[in-house]
Design a protein around this motif. Structure first.
Motif, PDB file in Angstrom:
ATOM      1  N   ASP A 341       0.844  -1.191   0.000  1.00  0.00           N
ATOM      2  CA  ASP A 341       0.000   0.000   0.000  1.00  0.00           C
ATOM      3  C   ASP A 341       0.882   1.245   0.000  1.00  0.00           C
ATOM      4  OD1 ASP A 341      -2.224   1.506  -0.005  1.00  0.00           O
ATOM      5  OD2 ASP A 341      -3.089   0.697   1.831  1.00  0.00           O
ATOM      6  N   THR A 342       0.333   2.348   0.492  1.00  0.00           N
ATOM      7  CA  THR A 342       1.067   3.608   0.480  1.00  0.00           C
ATOM      8  C   THR A 342       2.284   3.546   1.389  1.00  0.00           C
ATOM      9  OG1 THR A 342      -0.373   4.440   2.226  1.00  0.00           O
ATOM     10  CG2 THR A 342      -0.997   4.937  -0.047  1.00  0.00           C
ATOM     11  N   SER A 394       1.787  20.968   3.653  1.00  0.00           N
ATOM     12  CA  SER A 394       3.130  20.396   3.574  1.00  0.00           C
ATOM     13  C   SER A 394       3.072  18.871   3.557  1.00  0.00           C
ATOM     14  CB  SER A 394       3.972  20.873   4.770  1.00  0.00           C
ATOM     15  OG  SER A 394       4.078  22.281   4.790  1.00  0.00           O
ATOM     16  N   TYR A 395       2.155  18.304   4.341  1.00  0.00           N
ATOM     17  CA  TYR A 395       2.006  16.845   4.358  1.00  0.00           C
ATOM     18  C   TYR A 395       1.516  16.327   3.011  1.00  0.00           C
ATOM     19  CZ  TYR A 395       0.235  12.240   5.700  1.00  0.00           C
ATOM     20  OH  TYR A 395      -0.008  10.890   5.771  1.00  0.00           O
ATOM     21  N   LEU A 396       0.573  17.027   2.404  1.00  0.00           N
ATOM     22  CA  LEU A 396       0.075  16.617   1.090  1.00  0.00           C
ATOM     23  C   LEU A 396       1.186  16.650   0.041  1.00  0.00           C
ATOM     24  CD1 LEU A 396      -3.391  18.427   1.059  1.00  0.00           C
ATOM     25  CD2 LEU A 396      -3.009  15.971   1.166  1.00  0.00           C
ATOM     26  N   ALA A 397       2.008  17.690   0.092  1.00  0.00           N
ATOM     27  CA  ALA A 397       3.120  17.774  -0.854  1.00  0.00           C
ATOM     28  C   ALA A 397       4.125  16.644  -0.635  1.00  0.00           C
ATOM     29  CB  ALA A 397       3.812  19.130  -0.721  1.00  0.00           C
ATOM     30  N   GLU A 398       4.242  16.157   0.606  1.00  0.00           N
ATOM     31  CA  GLU A 398       5.198  15.094   0.909  1.00  0.00           C
ATOM     32  C   GLU A 398       4.694  13.730   0.440  1.00  0.00           C
ATOM     33  OE1 GLU A 398       8.940  14.057   2.277  1.00  0.00           O
ATOM     34  OE2 GLU A 398       8.051  16.064   2.280  1.00  0.00           O
ATOM     35  N   ILE A 399       3.392  13.492   0.550  1.00  0.00           N
ATOM     36  CA  ILE A 399       2.853  12.181   0.176  1.00  0.00           C
ATOM     37  C   ILE A 399       2.391  12.141  -1.276  1.00  0.00           C
ATOM     38  CG2 ILE A 399       2.124  11.754   2.545  1.00  0.00           C
ATOM     39  CD1 ILE A 399      -0.750  12.337   1.672  1.00  0.00           C
ATOM     40  N   ALA A 400       2.314  13.289  -1.936  1.00  0.00           N
ATOM     41  CA  ALA A 400       1.784  13.332  -3.308  1.00  0.00           C
ATOM     42  C   ALA A 400       2.576  12.478  -4.291  1.00  0.00           C
ATOM     43  CB  ALA A 400       1.713  14.787  -3.784  1.00  0.00           C
ATOM     44  N   PRO A 401       3.915  12.406  -4.219  1.00  0.00           N
ATOM     45  CA  PRO A 401       4.643  11.593  -5.213  1.00  0.00           C
ATOM     46  C   PRO A 401       4.416  10.085  -5.099  1.00  0.00           C
ATOM     47  CG  PRO A 401       6.090  13.226  -4.176  1.00  0.00           C
ATOM     48  CD  PRO A 401       4.847  13.177  -3.373  1.00  0.00           C
ATOM     49  N   ASP A 402       3.754   9.613  -4.050  1.00  0.00           N
ATOM     50  CA  ASP A 402       3.547   8.179  -3.866  1.00  0.00           C
ATOM     51  C   ASP A 402       2.624   7.648  -4.964  1.00  0.00           C
ATOM     52  OD1 ASP A 402       3.242   5.611  -2.998  1.00  0.00           O
ATOM     53  OD2 ASP A 402       2.619   6.127  -0.961  1.00  0.00           O
ATOM     54  N   ALA A 431       0.829  21.155  -3.713  1.00  0.00           N
ATOM     55  CA  ALA A 431       0.643  19.729  -3.452  1.00  0.00           C
ATOM     56  C   ALA A 431      -0.154  19.062  -4.576  1.00  0.00           C
ATOM     57  CB  ALA A 431      -0.063  19.537  -2.111  1.00  0.00           C
ATOM     58  N   ILE A 432      -1.202  19.726  -5.050  1.00  0.00           N
ATOM     59  CA  ILE A 432      -2.001  19.167  -6.137  1.00  0.00           C
ATOM     60  C   ILE A 432      -1.184  19.082  -7.421  1.00  0.00           C
ATOM     61  CG2 ILE A 432      -3.989  19.668  -7.626  1.00  0.00           C
ATOM     62  CD1 ILE A 432      -5.465  20.641  -5.159  1.00  0.00           C
ATOM     63  N   ASP A 433      -0.352  20.078  -7.668  1.00  0.00           N
ATOM     64  CA  ASP A 433       0.494  20.044  -8.863  1.00  0.00           C
ATOM     65  C   ASP A 433       1.472  18.870  -8.798  1.00  0.00           C
ATOM     66  OD1 ASP A 433       1.534  21.054 -11.335  1.00  0.00           O
ATOM     67  OD2 ASP A 433       3.234  21.853 -10.198  1.00  0.00           O
ATOM     68  N   ILE A 434       2.029  18.606  -7.610  1.00  0.00           N
ATOM     69  CA  ILE A 434       2.932  17.458  -7.461  1.00  0.00           C
ATOM     70  C   ILE A 434       2.173  16.158  -7.680  1.00  0.00           C
ATOM     71  CG2 ILE A 434       4.390  16.218  -5.815  1.00  0.00           C
ATOM     72  CD1 ILE A 434       5.067  18.891  -4.535  1.00  0.00           C
ATOM     73  N   TYR A 435       0.954  16.088  -7.182  1.00  0.00           N
ATOM     74  CA  TYR A 435       0.158  14.869  -7.363  1.00  0.00           C
ATOM     75  C   TYR A 435      -0.170  14.648  -8.844  1.00  0.00           C
ATOM     76  CZ  TYR A 435      -3.354  11.301  -6.477  1.00  0.00           C
ATOM     77  OH  TYR A 435      -4.056  10.119  -6.459  1.00  0.00           O
ATOM     78  N   LEU A 436      -0.526  15.711  -9.549  1.00  0.00           N
ATOM     79  CA  LEU A 436      -0.818  15.587 -10.978  1.00  0.00           C
ATOM     80  C   LEU A 436       0.409  15.155 -11.763  1.00  0.00           C
ATOM     81  CD1 LEU A 436      -3.060  18.750 -11.512  1.00  0.00           C
ATOM     82  CD2 LEU A 436      -3.804  16.360 -11.494  1.00  0.00           C
ATOM     83  N   LYS A 437       1.559  15.643 -11.369  1.00  0.00           N
ATOM     84  CA  LYS A 437       2.793  15.280 -12.054  1.00  0.00           C
ATOM     85  C   LYS A 437       3.142  13.817 -11.814  1.00  0.00           C
ATOM     86  CE  LYS A 437       7.610  16.767 -12.567  1.00  0.00           C
ATOM     87  NZ  LYS A 437       8.646  17.737 -12.104  1.00  0.00           N
ATOM     88  N   ALA A 438       2.883  13.298 -10.596  1.00  0.00           N
ATOM     89  CA  ALA A 438       3.212  11.909 -10.266  1.00  0.00           C
ATOM     90  C   ALA A 438       2.146  10.932 -10.731  1.00  0.00           C
ATOM     91  CB  ALA A 438       3.418  11.760  -8.756  1.00  0.00           C
ATOM     92  N   HIS A 439       0.935  11.407 -11.002  1.00  0.00           N
ATOM     93  CA  HIS A 439      -0.169  10.539 -11.427  1.00  0.00           C
ATOM     94  C   HIS A 439      -0.711  11.050 -12.764  1.00  0.00           C
ATOM     95  CE1 HIS A 439       0.154  10.099  -7.073  1.00  0.00           C
ATOM     96  NE2 HIS A 439      -0.350   8.888  -7.207  1.00  0.00           N
ATOM     97  N   GLN A 440       0.058  10.859 -13.797  1.00  0.00           N
ATOM     98  CA  GLN A 440      -0.322  11.374 -15.108  1.00  0.00           C
ATOM     99  C   GLN A 440      -1.423  10.556 -15.767  1.00  0.00           C
ATOM    100  OE1 GLN A 440       3.173  11.880 -17.516  1.00  0.00           O
ATOM    101  NE2 GLN A 440       4.231  13.147 -15.988  1.00  0.00           N
ATOM    102  N   GLY A 441      -1.774   9.434 -15.207  1.00  0.00           N
ATOM    103  CA  GLY A 441      -2.839   8.614 -15.775  1.00  0.00           C
ATOM    104  C   GLY A 441      -4.233   9.016 -15.337  1.00  0.00           C
ATOM    105  N   LEU A 442      -4.376  10.108 -14.591  1.00  0.00           N
ATOM    106  CA  LEU A 442      -5.703  10.550 -14.151  1.00  0.00           C
ATOM    107  C   LEU A 442      -6.532  11.004 -15.339  1.00  0.00           C
ATOM    108  CD1 LEU A 442      -4.833  12.644 -10.956  1.00  0.00           C
ATOM    109  CD2 LEU A 442      -5.732  10.319 -11.044  1.00  0.00           C
TER     110      LEU A 442
END
Length: 615
Positions: A341-342, A394-402, A431-442
């Motif tokens: 998992d995460t 800050s926490y969201l930005a830290e976990i976003a690349p997972d 944080a959302i930008d980091i998540y979008l970059k790490a999850h390009q399949g959305l």
């Protein structure tokens, strides 16, 4: 070195009776009985033993016909060491009663029935005198005796030796704290008596002594201290010291190289699990009694050892009540139980945030009535919400690349706090930008749903410029960014005031739009009123800042007016002040027909919206 009190309770040289002295001096006198205790054999003589021990007297009397020469004593408390001391006492050999052996002597005298019924000043009375005269009057010695009782259960419990030591420790600790509090009293310059909080408290020296106790004994001592009224801060400091001593010396259960859990023997893991659950149950209910970093460390260990659900939920609730004091490293709890998992335990953090939100909702209404009358900073609850919002971003930005972090879990963390918790949405946007970059399949729908969490009006100029050129954002989000950037540019050129501010106008329309409809439940009505109340607080703070700026401008203009006698300048000044009426919106809200004000505001905001849509 033996103290004077200890010397009083040394076994005295009693005059040997019969052949005792003859036996002690001449080794050629053969023994007539062999006593076996836990595998150890003692060649002794019947007469000294039966003269002081009722149990040995009865055992020998029962087997008189068989001429007993060997006797085995089962389950003797203290084992061979305690029996050797009892045998020396029977032979009249001097030895010292101390805190390290009095518990054994007290229990073995009960087992061997060495009481006053069989001999005067027998071992039981000597041990009892030492307990009353020395141990129960000294905290250190009481702790030592209680530590010795750990190997003497259940007899030490039946003889109430454990309870006596526990009560003595709690009583002495309370007395020490009272004496320390009196020593910190001093007179102020006005002659009033007060406590000097900066002076070091010397009444907690016993904290280190308690760390030698086993967890069951330690738990009884802390419970007794709490009943006696020992300060929660002292109990918390003792718990931290105890946990650090017993939890950090064990081998780690987490392998950082491959991120897997190391399996140990069940007994070691069960021992640590009991330790964590016991410490968690002893935590004071008062806030700030223990550092929040310690609570997070205890929670990590509880998750790692798979402690009871009640233990983990209680730790999460305690952390949530003071989450504004946490750091990002505290929130980064590794996911121990699910290797696929995460990387981090997002569910635990989500529950902590829920506890914080519920705690804030329950306490914020208590001091809202005084907020509007205060010219000082924001209330502590509002300040805590703002701090936690920054921490969450800050926490969201830290976990976003997972890569294993699901969108639903990410959004659940992002939207747990109310909208007014963030003064700026730059951290959330990052944080959302980091998540979008790490999850390009959305999908496009998922990206739009994620970007709805951002209030693009709250982006700074730098973040807005970045968002306008961000290819990862959906088209609708980029259009909103460009629209609000256009409004910001127009306001910067024309000079916007509260009535012309589209954000304030939007809030005004929202407040006057009938949010408290009859279809809403009373709970929803109350929540809506609280949200609007928070928005009004923030608006009032902005109004005060603008009012202070205008007052400064007014003072400067008044000084210029006194220097100049031009009536034209006076007319220009009057027209400018009339245009800067800060309370125009407030008066319109309080008037009988607020629809005119909202219509005027909507008419100003509508053309910009039409142009944005047409583009």
């Amino acid at each position: 070195m033996t103290s004077l009190m200890d010397i009083r309770y040394l076994t005295t040289k009693t005059k040997p009776r019969g052949g005792e002295l003859f036996v002690m001096i001449f080794s050629d006198v053969p023994s007539d009985i062999m006593i076996e205790v836990n595998g150890a054999t003692f060649p002794l003589h019947k007469f000294p033993l039966v003269s002081r021990s009722g149990r040995i007297r009865k055992l020998i009397a029962e087997r008189r016909d068989s001429d007993i020469s060997r006797l085995e004593l089962f389950n003797l408390p203290g084992g061979a060491v305690a029996f050797e001391l009892a045998a020396k006492f029977c032979y009249g050999i001097n030895f010292e009663i101390t805190a390290s052996n009095v518990a054994q002597l007290y229990c073995v005298s009960e087992y061997l029935e060495m009481t006053e019924d069989y001999a005067k000043e027998n071992l039981a009375s000597r041990a009892e005198a030492y307990l009353d005269g020395v141990v129960c009057k000294n905290l250190e010695k009481s702790v030592e005796v209680l530590h010795q009782c750990e190997n003497l259960l259940p007899l030490a419990e039946e003889l109430k030796l454990v309870g006596r030591c526990t009560d003595a420790i709690a009583s002495k600790a309370c007395t020490e704290q009272i004496a320390s509090s009196f020593s910190r009293l001093e007179y102020s310059s006005s002659g009033r008596l007060h406590t000097n909080r900066q002076a070091k408290c010397s009444g907690d020296w016993w904290i280190e002594d308690l760390s030698v106790l086993r967890i069951d004994m330690y738990q009884r001592v802390i419970t007794a201290m709490r009943c006696r009224g020992v300060r929660p801060e002292s109990i918390g400091a003792s718990l931290v010291n105890y946990a650090q001593k017993f939890l950090t010396k064990k081998p780690t259960l987490w392998n950082a190289s491959n991120g897997s859990k190391i399996e140990f023997a069940g007994s070691v893991e069960n021992e640590q699990r009991v330790l964590v659950e016991s410490i968690a149950s002893l935590l004071p209910v008062e806030k700030l009694a223990v550092p929040i970093s310690f609570l997070f460390g205890l929670l990590r260990t509880a998750v790692m050892l798979d402690c009871s659900i009640a233990c983990r939920l209680d730790l999460e609730r305690r952390i949530g009540s003071q989450l504004d004091m946490a750091t990002l490293d505290d929130l980064l709890i590794p996911s121990f139980r699910h290797s696929g998992d995460t990387l981090f335990d997002v569910d635990t953090v989500h529950r902590i945030l829920v506890n914080f939100s519920q705690q804030d909702d329950s306490e914020d209404g208590l001091d809202e009535s005084s907020t509007y009358e205060s010219d000082g900073p924001q209330s502590p609850s509002q300040t805590a919400v703002i701090k936690v919002a920054k921490l969450v971003d800050s926490y969201l930005a830290e976990i976003a690349p997972d890569a294993n972090l699901r969108l639903t879990k990410f959004m659940a963390i992002a939207e747990i706090l109310p909208g007014d918790a963030r003064m700026l949405d730059d951290g959330l946007y990052r944080a959302i930008d980091i998540y979008l970059k790490a999850h390009q399949g959305l999908s496009d729908l998922e990206r739009r749903k994620l970007c709805k969490l951002i209030d693009f009006q709250k982006l700074s100029q730098e973040a807005g410029a970045h968002a306008a050129q961000n290819e990862r954002l959906p088209v609708q989000a980029v259009v909103q960014v460009l629209y609000f950037e256009q409004l910001r540019l127009r306001n910067a050129l024309c000079g916007s005031f509260p009535d012309d501010d589209p954000k304030l106008a939007f809030q005004s329309r929202r407040i006057s739009s009938g949010a408290l409809s009859a279809a809403m439940s009373p709970r929803d009505n109350y929540a809506s009123l609280r949200r609007e109340n928070r928005e009004l607080k923030l608006e009032l703070a902005r109004m005060r800042m603008r009012l202070n700026d205008l007052e400064k401008d007014h003072v400067c203009m008044k000084q210029d007016l006194e220097k100049s006698s031009s009536h034209k300048f006076m007319g220009t000044f009057s027209r400018k002040i009339g245009r800067m009426n800060l309370f125009r919106r407030s008066s319109s809200r309080g008037s009988t027909s607020p629809s005119k004000q909202s219509q005027r505001t909507e008419s100003k905001a509508t053309p910009g919206r039409v142009r944005a849509n047409s583009s």
